[in-house]
Design a protein around this motif. Structure first.
Motif, mmCIF file in Angstrom:
data_model
loop_
_atom_site.group_PDB
_atom_site.id
_atom_site.type_symbol
_atom_site.label_atom_id
_atom_site.label_comp_id
_atom_site.label_asym_id
_atom_site.label_seq_id
_atom_site.Cartn_x
_atom_site.Cartn_y
_atom_site.Cartn_z
ATOM 1 N N LYS A 97 58.121 80.366 72.829
ATOM 2 C CA LYS A 97 57.016 80.789 73.701
ATOM 3 C C LYS A 97 55.919 79.727 73.743
ATOM 4 O O LYS A 97 55.446 79.335 74.821
ATOM 5 N N TYR B 29 57.113 76.446 75.451
ATOM 6 C CA TYR B 29 57.262 76.602 76.902
ATOM 7 C C TYR B 29 55.900 76.579 77.589
ATOM 8 O O TYR B 29 55.757 76.069 78.705
ATOM 9 N N LYS C 74 54.473 72.696 76.667
ATOM 10 C CA LYS C 74 55.321 71.569 77.097
ATOM 11 C C LYS C 74 55.043 70.311 76.275
ATOM 12 O O LYS C 74 55.154 69.192 76.763
ATOM 13 N N ILE D 99 65.994 71.716 75.107
ATOM 14 C CA ILE D 99 64.861 70.906 75.568
ATOM 15 C C ILE D 99 65.275 69.436 75.638
ATOM 16 O O ILE D 99 66.200 68.991 74.957
ATOM 17 N N PHE E 14 62.395 71.751 79.694
ATOM 18 C CA PHE E 14 63.395 72.730 79.291
ATOM 19 C C PHE E 14 64.621 72.634 80.190
ATOM 20 O O PHE E 14 64.509 72.498 81.413
ATOM 21 N N GLU F 205 65.132 77.324 79.348
ATOM 22 C CA GLU F 205 64.161 78.093 80.128
ATOM 23 C C GLU F 205 64.493 79.579 80.088
ATOM 24 O O GLU F 205 63.595 80.418 79.995
ATOM 25 N N ALA G 125 63.394 80.867 76.713
ATOM 26 C CA ALA G 125 61.930 80.918 76.632
ATOM 27 C C ALA G 125 61.383 82.135 77.384
ATOM 28 O O ALA G 125 60.436 82.784 76.940
ATOM 29 N N LYS G 126 61.990 82.444 78.522
ATOM 30 C CA LYS G 126 61.525 83.590 79.300
ATOM 31 C C LYS G 126 61.889 84.917 78.630
ATOM 32 O O LYS G 126 61.303 85.950 78.940
#
Length: 290
Positions: free
Chosen positions: A10, A13, A16, A48, A57, A62, A65-66
């Motif tokens: 989290k 992401y 960055k 990554i 990502f 990604e 992370a979501k």
């Protein structure tokens, strides 16, 4: 993966950047990099890639992370449910509260509640009522306290009502408002819409904005010093007897009121902590006790 891994995903992401994410999580960069490598090994994929613009990502990364917000919320819910199995009222109460309520009423309310239930902790988010509404609607907090009426189909409790009024240091007539300097202030869209609708019903043209300030409290201070008039909620100015006030009236010549609500999900009342807080708030007279 454990909770720490989801927190790392989290933060990374959002930032960055390895250095910034590590700083936010209070861990070293090598430790963060090692955990990322562990996650990649667990899923057998690269999540990554590092470039000149920082961390990028991959599609797989990604996706993970979501998923972090949902997984962290699930873990939090599990933890709260386990704590709730005890008869003792304990745990962390997550609140989202409008700016005015936070400033004027929340500190005393939380102090009184903690005095009764000393094992309770609080996590509070503040902001405009629309943002508060979204937080409780999306189950990101247990309880939301908003000013104004919102389309809420779940459980709610009316806390108090307030009038909207034209406030000035010296007496002022309605007919003189368009030419008089008005002190405008930042507020949530719902209140702004109420004021704008009232104005358009009573005047054919715009008013004269003499000053723009950040919030209602600042506007009140400017009014007290005779720098113009403001259209303010009565709770901000009721204690200032020296000020002149004219209540805003609707099409039926009735005072325009703004309500403050406590919003929550009925199902959450199964938790001791939330049910105790709701009952506690319902027993208070907010205009007198706080």
């Amino acid at each position: 993966m454990d909770e720490r891994d989801w927190l790392i995903l989290k933060a990374l992401y959002e930032k960055k950047n390895i250095t910034k994410a590590a700083y936010q999580l209070y861990i070293s960069q090598p430790s963060l990099t090692k955990r990322i490598q562990h996650i990649e090994k667990e899923f057998n994929t690269v999540i990554i890639e590092r470039g000149k613009r920082g961390v990028q990502f991959t599609p797989q990364g990604e996706y993970l992370a979501k998923c972090a917000d949902e997984m962290l919320l699930n873990l939090q819910t599990i933890r709260e449910t386990v704590l709730n199995m005890s008869e003792e009222v304990t745990g962390t109460l997550r609140l989202a509260v409008s700016n005015y309520f936070t400033l004027h009423k929340l500190p005393k309310l939380l102090k009184l509640f903690r005095k009764k239930f000393p094992l309770v902790d609080f996590k509070v988010r503040t902001g405009w009522s629309r943002d508060v509404f979204n937080l409780v609607y999306n189950h990101e907090v247990h309880i939301g306290i908003v000013r104004g009426d919102y389309q809420w189909s779940d459980a709610k409790c009316l806390l108090f009502e307030e009038n909207l009024c034209i406030t000035s240091r010296d007496e002022i007539k309605l007919v003189d408002l368009p030419a008089s300097p008005r002190i405008d202030y930042g507020t949530d869209p719902a209140l702004k819409a109420i004021i704008d609708n009232w104005w358009s019903r009573n005047f054919s043209g715009p008013g004269t904005i003499g000053m723009e300030v950040d919030k209602g409290e600042t506007c009140k201070e400017m009014v007290i010093n005779g720098l113009g008039y403001g259209i303010l909620p009565s709770v901000l100015v009721d204690q200032h007897q020296e000020l002149h006030k004219i209540k805003l009236l609707d099409e039926d010549n009735q005072p325009i009121v703004r309500k403050t609500w406590m919003l929550y999900h009925e199902k959450s009342m199964e938790m001791n902590l939330i049910s105790e807080f709701v009952r506690f708030v319902q027993t208070l007279d907010f205009l007198q006790d706080l």
